[in-house]
Design a protein around this motif. Structure first.
Motif, PDB file in Angstrom:
ATOM      1  N   MET A   1       0.749  -1.659   0.073  1.00  0.00           N
ATOM      2  CA  MET A   1      -0.469  -0.007  -0.180  1.00  0.00           C
ATOM      3  C   MET A   1       0.697   1.224  -0.091  1.00  0.00           C
ATOM      4  SD  MET A   1      -2.269   1.300   2.659  1.00  0.00           S
ATOM      5  CE  MET A   1      -4.429  -0.370   1.423  1.00  0.00           C
ATOM      6  N   THR A   2       0.304   2.236  -0.827  1.00  0.00           N
ATOM      7  CA  THR A   2       0.797   3.551  -0.876  1.00  0.00           C
ATOM      8  C   THR A   2       0.480   4.492   0.026  1.00  0.00           C
ATOM      9  OG1 THR A   2       1.686   3.272  -2.992  1.00  0.00           O
ATOM     10  CG2 THR A   2       1.681   5.432  -2.556  1.00  0.00           C
ATOM     11  N   GLY A   3       0.834   5.278   0.742  1.00  0.00           N
ATOM     12  CA  GLY A   3       0.388   6.597   2.203  1.00  0.00           C
ATOM     13  C   GLY A   3       1.164   7.521   1.407  1.00  0.00           C
ATOM     14  N   PHE A   4       0.036   8.634   2.166  1.00  0.00           N
ATOM     15  CA  PHE A   4       0.783   9.823   1.763  1.00  0.00           C
ATOM     16  C   PHE A   4       0.206  10.621   3.017  1.00  0.00           C
ATOM     17  CE2 PHE A   4      -0.767   9.231  -2.666  1.00  0.00           C
ATOM     18  CZ  PHE A   4       0.446   9.948  -3.778  1.00  0.00           C
ATOM     19  N   ILE A   5       1.295  11.511   3.455  1.00  0.00           N
ATOM     20  CA  ILE A   5       1.373  12.114   4.645  1.00  0.00           C
ATOM     21  C   ILE A   5       1.178  13.306   4.191  1.00  0.00           C
ATOM     22  CG2 ILE A   5       2.099  13.347   7.103  1.00  0.00           C
ATOM     23  CD1 ILE A   5       3.700  10.463   7.058  1.00  0.00           C
ATOM     24  N   GLY A   6      -0.194  14.160   3.929  1.00  0.00           N
ATOM     25  CA  GLY A   6      -0.585  15.573   3.390  1.00  0.00           C
ATOM     26  C   GLY A   6      -1.148  15.114   2.050  1.00  0.00           C
ATOM     27  N   GLY A   7      -2.728  15.723   2.300  1.00  0.00           N
ATOM     28  CA  GLY A   7      -3.526  15.790   1.125  1.00  0.00           C
ATOM     29  C   GLY A   7      -3.536  16.911   0.005  1.00  0.00           C
ATOM     30  N   GLY A   8      -2.934  17.950  -0.026  1.00  0.00           N
ATOM     31  CA  GLY A   8      -2.803  18.748  -0.900  1.00  0.00           C
ATOM     32  C   GLY A   8      -2.492  18.213  -2.042  1.00  0.00           C
ATOM     33  N   ASN A   9      -2.482  19.793  -2.506  1.00  0.00           N
ATOM     34  CA  ASN A   9      -2.640  19.976  -3.949  1.00  0.00           C
ATOM     35  C   ASN A   9      -1.433  18.617  -5.065  1.00  0.00           C
ATOM     36  OD1 ASN A   9      -4.314  21.667  -4.156  1.00  0.00           O
ATOM     37  ND2 ASN A   9      -2.762  23.702  -4.103  1.00  0.00           N
ATOM     38  N   MET A  10      -0.389  18.612  -4.733  1.00  0.00           N
ATOM     39  CA  MET A  10       0.241  18.097  -5.081  1.00  0.00           C
ATOM     40  C   MET A  10       0.406  15.689  -5.059  1.00  0.00           C
ATOM     41  SD  MET A  10       2.446  17.149  -7.600  1.00  0.00           S
ATOM     42  CE  MET A  10       3.127  19.091  -7.700  1.00  0.00           C
ATOM     43  N   ILE A  61       5.809   5.805   1.752  1.00  0.00           N
ATOM     44  CA  ILE A  61       5.957   6.557   1.904  1.00  0.00           C
ATOM     45  C   ILE A  61       5.988   7.535   1.890  1.00  0.00           C
ATOM     46  CG2 ILE A  61       5.190   7.588   4.406  1.00  0.00           C
ATOM     47  CD1 ILE A  61       6.159   4.649   4.671  1.00  0.00           C
ATOM     48  N   ILE A  62       4.560   8.525   1.244  1.00  0.00           N
ATOM     49  CA  ILE A  62       5.259   9.996   0.402  1.00  0.00           C
ATOM     50  C   ILE A  62       4.756  11.124   1.352  1.00  0.00           C
ATOM     51  CG2 ILE A  62       4.428  11.509  -1.548  1.00  0.00           C
ATOM     52  CD1 ILE A  62       3.758   8.803  -2.614  1.00  0.00           C
ATOM     53  N   LEU A  63       5.937  11.903   1.955  1.00  0.00           N
ATOM     54  CA  LEU A  63       5.722  12.864   2.301  1.00  0.00           C
ATOM     55  C   LEU A  63       5.175  13.986   1.671  1.00  0.00           C
ATOM     56  CD1 LEU A  63       9.061  12.771   4.659  1.00  0.00           C
ATOM     57  CD2 LEU A  63       6.443  11.816   5.234  1.00  0.00           C
ATOM     58  N   ALA A  64       4.498  14.572   1.543  1.00  0.00           N
ATOM     59  CA  ALA A  64       3.651  15.070   0.764  1.00  0.00           C
ATOM     60  C   ALA A  64       3.100  16.913   1.543  1.00  0.00           C
ATOM     61  CB  ALA A  64       2.144  15.341  -0.249  1.00  0.00           C
ATOM     62  N   VAL A  65       3.978  17.813   1.760  1.00  0.00           N
ATOM     63  CA  VAL A  65       4.033  18.252   3.587  1.00  0.00           C
ATOM     64  C   VAL A  65       4.996  19.472   3.258  1.00  0.00           C
ATOM     65  CG1 VAL A  65       3.248  17.130   5.464  1.00  0.00           C
ATOM     66  CG2 VAL A  65       5.616  17.593   4.733  1.00  0.00           C
ATOM     67  N   LYS A  66       5.095  20.796   3.009  1.00  0.00           N
ATOM     68  CA  LYS A  66       5.642  22.307   2.921  1.00  0.00           C
ATOM     69  C   LYS A  66       6.686  21.286   3.923  1.00  0.00           C
ATOM     70  CE  LYS A  66       1.590  24.722   2.444  1.00  0.00           C
ATOM     71  NZ  LYS A  66       1.407  24.553   1.279  1.00  0.00           N
ATOM     72  N   PRO A  67       7.693  22.094   3.386  1.00  0.00           N
ATOM     73  CA  PRO A  67       9.245  22.548   3.142  1.00  0.00           C
ATOM     74  C   PRO A  67       9.169  23.060   5.131  1.00  0.00           C
ATOM     75  CG  PRO A  67       9.265  22.927   1.381  1.00  0.00           C
ATOM     76  CD  PRO A  67       7.436  23.489   1.619  1.00  0.00           C
ATOM     77  N   GLN A  68       8.749  23.937   5.404  1.00  0.00           N
ATOM     78  CA  GLN A  68       8.464  24.448   6.963  1.00  0.00           C
ATOM     79  C   GLN A  68       8.054  22.743   8.066  1.00  0.00           C
ATOM     80  OE1 GLN A  68       7.307  25.464   4.234  1.00  0.00           O
ATOM     81  NE2 GLN A  68       5.675  26.999   4.866  1.00  0.00           N
ATOM     82  N   GLN A  69       7.474  21.854   7.400  1.00  0.00           N
ATOM     83  CA  GLN A  69       6.607  21.421   8.171  1.00  0.00           C
ATOM     84  C   GLN A  69       7.247  19.914   8.533  1.00  0.00           C
ATOM     85  OE1 GLN A  69       2.756  21.143   5.541  1.00  0.00           O
ATOM     86  NE2 GLN A  69       2.027  22.054   7.778  1.00  0.00           N
ATOM     87  N   MET A  70       8.268  19.930   6.996  1.00  0.00           N
ATOM     88  CA  MET A  70       8.804  18.617   7.488  1.00  0.00           C
ATOM     89  C   MET A  70       9.492  18.053   8.485  1.00  0.00           C
ATOM     90  SD  MET A  70       9.363  16.570   5.576  1.00  0.00           S
ATOM     91  CE  MET A  70       9.370  16.938   3.448  1.00  0.00           C
ATOM     92  N   ALA A  92      10.122  20.454  -1.320  1.00  0.00           N
ATOM     93  CA  ALA A  92      11.258  21.950  -2.180  1.00  0.00           C
ATOM     94  C   ALA A  92      12.922  21.723  -1.034  1.00  0.00           C
ATOM     95  CB  ALA A  92      11.539  22.542  -3.349  1.00  0.00           C
ATOM     96  N   GLY A  93      13.894  21.920  -1.247  1.00  0.00           N
ATOM     97  CA  GLY A  93      15.049  21.950  -0.200  1.00  0.00           C
ATOM     98  C   GLY A  93      15.322  21.229   1.029  1.00  0.00           C
ATOM     99  N   ILE A  94      15.056  20.187   0.674  1.00  0.00           N
ATOM    100  CA  ILE A  94      14.407  18.997   1.651  1.00  0.00           C
ATOM    101  C   ILE A  94      15.874  17.665   1.362  1.00  0.00           C
ATOM    102  CG2 ILE A  94      13.677  16.999   3.425  1.00  0.00           C
ATOM    103  CD1 ILE A  94      13.282  19.806   4.033  1.00  0.00           C
ATOM    104  N   THR A  95      16.867  17.260   2.004  1.00  0.00           N
ATOM    105  CA  THR A  95      18.080  16.470   1.359  1.00  0.00           C
ATOM    106  C   THR A  95      18.172  15.703   1.826  1.00  0.00           C
ATOM    107  OG1 THR A  95      19.435  17.328   2.912  1.00  0.00           O
ATOM    108  CG2 THR A  95      19.116  18.735   0.827  1.00  0.00           C
TER     109      THR A  95
END
Length: 260
Positions: A1-10, A61-70, A92-95
């Motif tokens: 199963m594939t999971g998203f953390i964050g359900g925004g536009n992307m 697990i796909i982390l689909a949250v804003k960089p400041q929430q990471m 963006a910007g998370i290495t």
């Protein structure tokens, strides 16, 4: 199963693409009740308000949250992510090294998608650790190929990628907006100016996609002493190429400043 953390536009775009390719078994963790209801009603998928439910049920697990929430999210899930889990960041910007410093698993992937994913024409660049082989990464690649094209590059190029394809749609939209505004100023109705400009942009992109180089396209359109030559001459006199270069370099510089 594939999971998203964050359900925004992307996440929305990726879920739509995945379902269109027959990839089911999706769960999304999203704090907003109205957003969860939208995702459930639209895509008939499971949602939860608890990020740890996603970690428990999913291997990808796909982390689909804003960089400041990471940082907050990584700290919350760090004790639950075991070494067999694959974690994908689209922030963006998370290495990779930053995520690796927070989680036990080494199966980490960073992806820079772009807004084209909303219409199935996305451009995603994947950077991953050396622990993956082609078979392991196939599922992740398929997820992003469901919304457009995918290439894999070393992480050292990700800031340049952010400037070129991440910010790129906004840069191109800026140029298109300027053409529309000028079209109105020289007497064309706005509705018609939008149609003329957008259709021209679509046709140009299609020709380039089919293999024509930008230089050859300009040669075909330009006649000696004609209108195109007159316009391109102004671009050269105003140093438009240098302006574009400066804009991209500024985006790269800002991407480096924001990365962690």
């Amino acid at each position: 199963m594939t999971g998203f953390i964050g359900g925004g536009n992307m996440a929305d775009a990726l879920i739509k693409g995945m379902l269109s390719k027959g990839m089911k078994d999706i769960i999304v963790s999203e704090p907003r009740p109205d957003r969860r209801k939208y995702l459930e009603d639209t895509y008939l998928i499971k949602t939860t308000s608890n990020n740890l439910d996603v970690i428990k049920e999913c291997n990808i697990i796909i982390l689909a949250v804003k960089p400041q929430q990471m940082e907050e999210v990584l700290n919350e899930i760090r004790d639950s992510v075991t070494e067999e889990k694959t974690v994908v960041s689209i922030a963006a910007g998370i290495t990779l090294s930053y995520i690796q410093s927070k989680l036990k698993t080494k199966r980490l992937v960073c992806v820079m998608p772009n807004v084209g994913a909303f219409v199935g024409e996305g451009m995603s660049v994947i950077s991953l650790c050396e622990c993956f082989d082609d078979k392991d990464i196939r599922t992740v690649r398929d997820i992003f190929m469901s919304v457009g094209k995918v290439i894999t590059l070393p992480e050292k190029y990700i800031d340049a990628v952010t400037a070129l394809s991440g910010s790129g749609p906004a840069f191109i939209a800026y140029f298109i907006e300027a053409m529309i505004d000028t079209g109105v100023k020289i007497g064309i109705k706005e509705e018609d100016a939008v149609t003329l400009t957008v259709q021209t942009a679509l046709a140009t992109a299609r020709l380039l996609e089919e293999g024509m180089t930008p230089k050859r396209l300009m040669e075909i359109v330009t006649s000696p002493g004609g209108t195109t030559e007159a316009g391109l001459k102004v671009f050269e006199e105003k140093h438009l190429r240098e302006i574009v270069e400066d804009a991209l370099n500024a985006a790269v510089k800002r991407a480096k400043e924001l990365s962690k």
